[in-house]
Design a protein around this motif. Structure first.
Motif, PDB file in Angstrom:
ATOM      1  N   ALA A 109       0.857  -1.218  -0.025  1.00  0.00           N
ATOM      2  CA  ALA A 109      -0.031  -0.040   0.137  1.00  0.00           C
ATOM      3  C   ALA A 109       0.659   1.083   0.136  1.00  0.00           C
ATOM      4  CB  ALA A 109      -0.793  -0.025   1.251  1.00  0.00           C
ATOM      5  N   LEU A 110       1.828   1.243   0.816  1.00  0.00           N
ATOM      6  CA  LEU A 110       2.739   2.219   0.784  1.00  0.00           C
ATOM      7  C   LEU A 110       3.518   2.733  -0.314  1.00  0.00           C
ATOM      8  CD1 LEU A 110       4.029   2.109   4.454  1.00  0.00           C
ATOM      9  CD2 LEU A 110       2.299   3.593   3.673  1.00  0.00           C
ATOM     10  N   VAL A 111       4.093   1.559  -1.011  1.00  0.00           N
ATOM     11  CA  VAL A 111       4.667   1.511  -2.241  1.00  0.00           C
ATOM     12  C   VAL A 111       3.655   2.109  -3.275  1.00  0.00           C
ATOM     13  CG1 VAL A 111       5.565   0.401  -4.242  1.00  0.00           C
ATOM     14  CG2 VAL A 111       6.389  -0.071  -1.780  1.00  0.00           C
ATOM     15  N   GLY A 112       2.310   1.606  -3.122  1.00  0.00           N
ATOM     16  CA  GLY A 112       1.593   1.858  -4.469  1.00  0.00           C
ATOM     17  C   GLY A 112       1.188   3.518  -4.111  1.00  0.00           C
ATOM     18  N   LEU A 115       4.995   6.463  -1.512  1.00  0.00           N
ATOM     19  CA  LEU A 115       5.603   6.934  -0.191  1.00  0.00           C
ATOM     20  C   LEU A 115       7.059   6.106  -0.066  1.00  0.00           C
ATOM     21  CD1 LEU A 115       2.580   7.510   1.981  1.00  0.00           C
ATOM     22  CD2 LEU A 115       3.682   9.301   0.670  1.00  0.00           C
ATOM     23  N   ILE A 116       7.079   5.333  -0.804  1.00  0.00           N
ATOM     24  CA  ILE A 116       8.450   4.545  -0.404  1.00  0.00           C
ATOM     25  C   ILE A 116       9.223   4.380  -1.999  1.00  0.00           C
ATOM     26  CG2 ILE A 116       9.593   2.456  -0.079  1.00  0.00           C
ATOM     27  CD1 ILE A 116       7.440   1.735   1.993  1.00  0.00           C
ATOM     28  N   ASP A 117      10.640   4.844  -2.159  1.00  0.00           N
ATOM     29  CA  ASP A 117      11.284   4.762  -3.126  1.00  0.00           C
ATOM     30  C   ASP A 117      12.359   3.507  -3.281  1.00  0.00           C
ATOM     31  OD1 ASP A 117      10.648   7.479  -4.565  1.00  0.00           O
ATOM     32  OD2 ASP A 117      11.195   8.040  -2.443  1.00  0.00           O
ATOM     33  N   TYR A 118      12.743   3.080  -2.111  1.00  0.00           N
ATOM     34  CA  TYR A 118      13.574   1.983  -2.053  1.00  0.00           C
ATOM     35  C   TYR A 118      13.304   1.087  -0.897  1.00  0.00           C
ATOM     36  CZ  TYR A 118      18.327  -0.080  -2.511  1.00  0.00           C
ATOM     37  OH  TYR A 118      19.226  -0.911  -2.973  1.00  0.00           O
ATOM     38  N   VAL A 119      13.241  -0.256  -0.996  1.00  0.00           N
ATOM     39  CA  VAL A 119      13.145  -1.117   0.046  1.00  0.00           C
ATOM     40  C   VAL A 119      14.243  -1.960   0.182  1.00  0.00           C
ATOM     41  CG1 VAL A 119      11.728  -2.976   0.765  1.00  0.00           C
ATOM     42  CG2 VAL A 119      10.702  -1.070  -0.511  1.00  0.00           C
ATOM     43  N   ALA A 120      14.966  -1.983   1.383  1.00  0.00           N
ATOM     44  CA  ALA A 120      15.757  -2.919   2.138  1.00  0.00           C
ATOM     45  C   ALA A 120      15.099  -3.969   2.843  1.00  0.00           C
ATOM     46  CB  ALA A 120      16.854  -2.081   2.709  1.00  0.00           C
ATOM     47  N   ALA A 148       8.770 -10.767  -0.472  1.00  0.00           N
ATOM     48  CA  ALA A 148      10.110 -11.040  -1.259  1.00  0.00           C
ATOM     49  C   ALA A 148       9.346 -11.058  -2.709  1.00  0.00           C
ATOM     50  CB  ALA A 148      10.613 -12.328  -0.682  1.00  0.00           C
ATOM     51  N   ALA A 149       8.228 -11.811  -2.891  1.00  0.00           N
ATOM     52  CA  ALA A 149       7.739 -12.032  -4.080  1.00  0.00           C
ATOM     53  C   ALA A 149       7.220 -10.656  -4.890  1.00  0.00           C
ATOM     54  CB  ALA A 149       6.552 -12.926  -4.258  1.00  0.00           C
ATOM     55  N   PHE A 150       6.729  -9.784  -4.124  1.00  0.00           N
ATOM     56  CA  PHE A 150       6.385  -8.401  -4.614  1.00  0.00           C
ATOM     57  C   PHE A 150       7.784  -7.622  -5.023  1.00  0.00           C
ATOM     58  CE2 PHE A 150       5.855  -3.802  -3.100  1.00  0.00           C
ATOM     59  CZ  PHE A 150       5.070  -3.472  -3.984  1.00  0.00           C
ATOM     60  N   GLY A 154       9.434  -6.231  -9.514  1.00  0.00           N
ATOM     61  CA  GLY A 154      10.092  -4.998  -9.726  1.00  0.00           C
ATOM     62  C   GLY A 154       9.273  -4.033  -9.302  1.00  0.00           C
ATOM     63  N   ALA A 155       8.227  -3.854  -8.762  1.00  0.00           N
ATOM     64  CA  ALA A 155       7.422  -3.033  -8.221  1.00  0.00           C
ATOM     65  C   ALA A 155       7.913  -1.716  -7.674  1.00  0.00           C
ATOM     66  CB  ALA A 155       6.095  -3.510  -7.207  1.00  0.00           C
ATOM     67  N   VAL A 156       9.273  -1.946  -7.179  1.00  0.00           N
ATOM     68  CA  VAL A 156      10.002  -0.872  -6.535  1.00  0.00           C
ATOM     69  C   VAL A 156      11.348  -1.121  -6.487  1.00  0.00           C
ATOM     70  CG1 VAL A 156       9.616  -1.734  -4.072  1.00  0.00           C
ATOM     71  CG2 VAL A 156      10.003   0.925  -4.518  1.00  0.00           C
ATOM     72  N   ASP A 157      12.219  -0.262  -6.499  1.00  0.00           N
ATOM     73  CA  ASP A 157      13.787  -0.438  -6.267  1.00  0.00           C
ATOM     74  C   ASP A 157      13.743  -0.961  -4.985  1.00  0.00           C
ATOM     75  OD1 ASP A 157      16.207  -0.562  -7.367  1.00  0.00           O
ATOM     76  OD2 ASP A 157      16.636   1.625  -7.044  1.00  0.00           O
TER      77      ASP A 157
END
Length: 230
Positions: A109-112, A115-120, A148-150, A154-157
């Motif tokens: 939801a936050l990526v959509g 609000l998030i550009d990169y996830v570690a 992990a599948a999300f 490639g939905a977000v860097d």
């Protein structure tokens, strides 16, 4: 928002950007090798930084910082994380979030929402040993696998990373992680360091040759695997 720490400048936490790192208190995992036990458990000695103070700092650093790393603990357990990230975005910063991947719906939801550009995402262990490494009573592997599948879609860097410790991780374990995350764009191995504020006793860091052996076990499945120092 429980802000438990602030690193005012980092060149390492957000790849390719000059950033600040804000640490949010509280976590739903109890990983034995966690090096920030007081922050995870929010003990009496854990500091609180007022939100107003944090945002005043960010306003002063516009034009000097590119982004903000939101770490923990586990940021996604915070009920008001969305408005917090929006306020950072409104100041013009890129946002990287560190997560254990256990709350995939909120992550998506936050990526959509932009609000998030990169996830570690921290990958604790091979699937069969996940509950032990996460220190949880509940089986959280399905949620972690969904996150992990999300990211792999490639939905977000993104990057995956695993903190490895003796005797918790073996080459066979890392090969299993490699099979699971096959083809990941970025995967980092990080050596355990005893900060003196660790949740579980008896763990040790690895020698460089041992780290390289774990890297070799992963490489057939994730050629981009790297050892991260510091």
């Amino acid at each position: 928002m429980r802000i438990a720490g602030l690193q005012k400048t980092t060149l390492l936490d957000y790849p390719g950007k000059i950033a600040a790192t804000v640490f949010l208190g509280g976590c739903n995992f109890r990983c034995p090798y966690c090096h920030n036990a007081s922050l995870v458990e929010m003990t009496a000695r854990t500091p609180d930084i007022p939100e107003d103070e944090f945002f005043a700092f960010l306003k002063k650093r516009r034009g000097q910082l590119d982004g903000v790393c939101v770490s923990g603990g586990e940021p996604l357990v915070q009920a008001d994380l969305g408005p917090f990230l929006q306020a950072i975005k409104d100041l013009g910063f890129f946002i990287k979030i560190d997560t254990n991947g256990s709350i995939p719906g909120k992550l998506k939801a936050l990526v959509g929402a932009g609000l998030i550009d990169y996830v570690a995402m921290d990958v604790k262990h091979a699937p069969a040993k996940y509950r032990e490494a996460a220190g949880t009573a509940a089986d959280i592997l399905p949620q972690v696998q969904e996150s992990a599948a999300f990211l792999l879609s490639g939905a977000v860097d993104y990057e995956f990373r695993t903190t490895v410790a003796k005797p918790l991780h073996t080459a066979e374990d890392l090969a299993e992680i490699g099979r699971w995350l096959r083809g990941a764009e970025r995967y980092f191995l990080q050596n355990f360091e005893d900060s003196g504020d660790v949740l579980g006793p008896g763990l040790q860091g690895l020698e460089i040759a041992e780290m390289e052996a774990l890297q070799s076990a992963v490489r057939p499945f994730i050629p981009a695997v790297r050892i991260r120092n510091g």
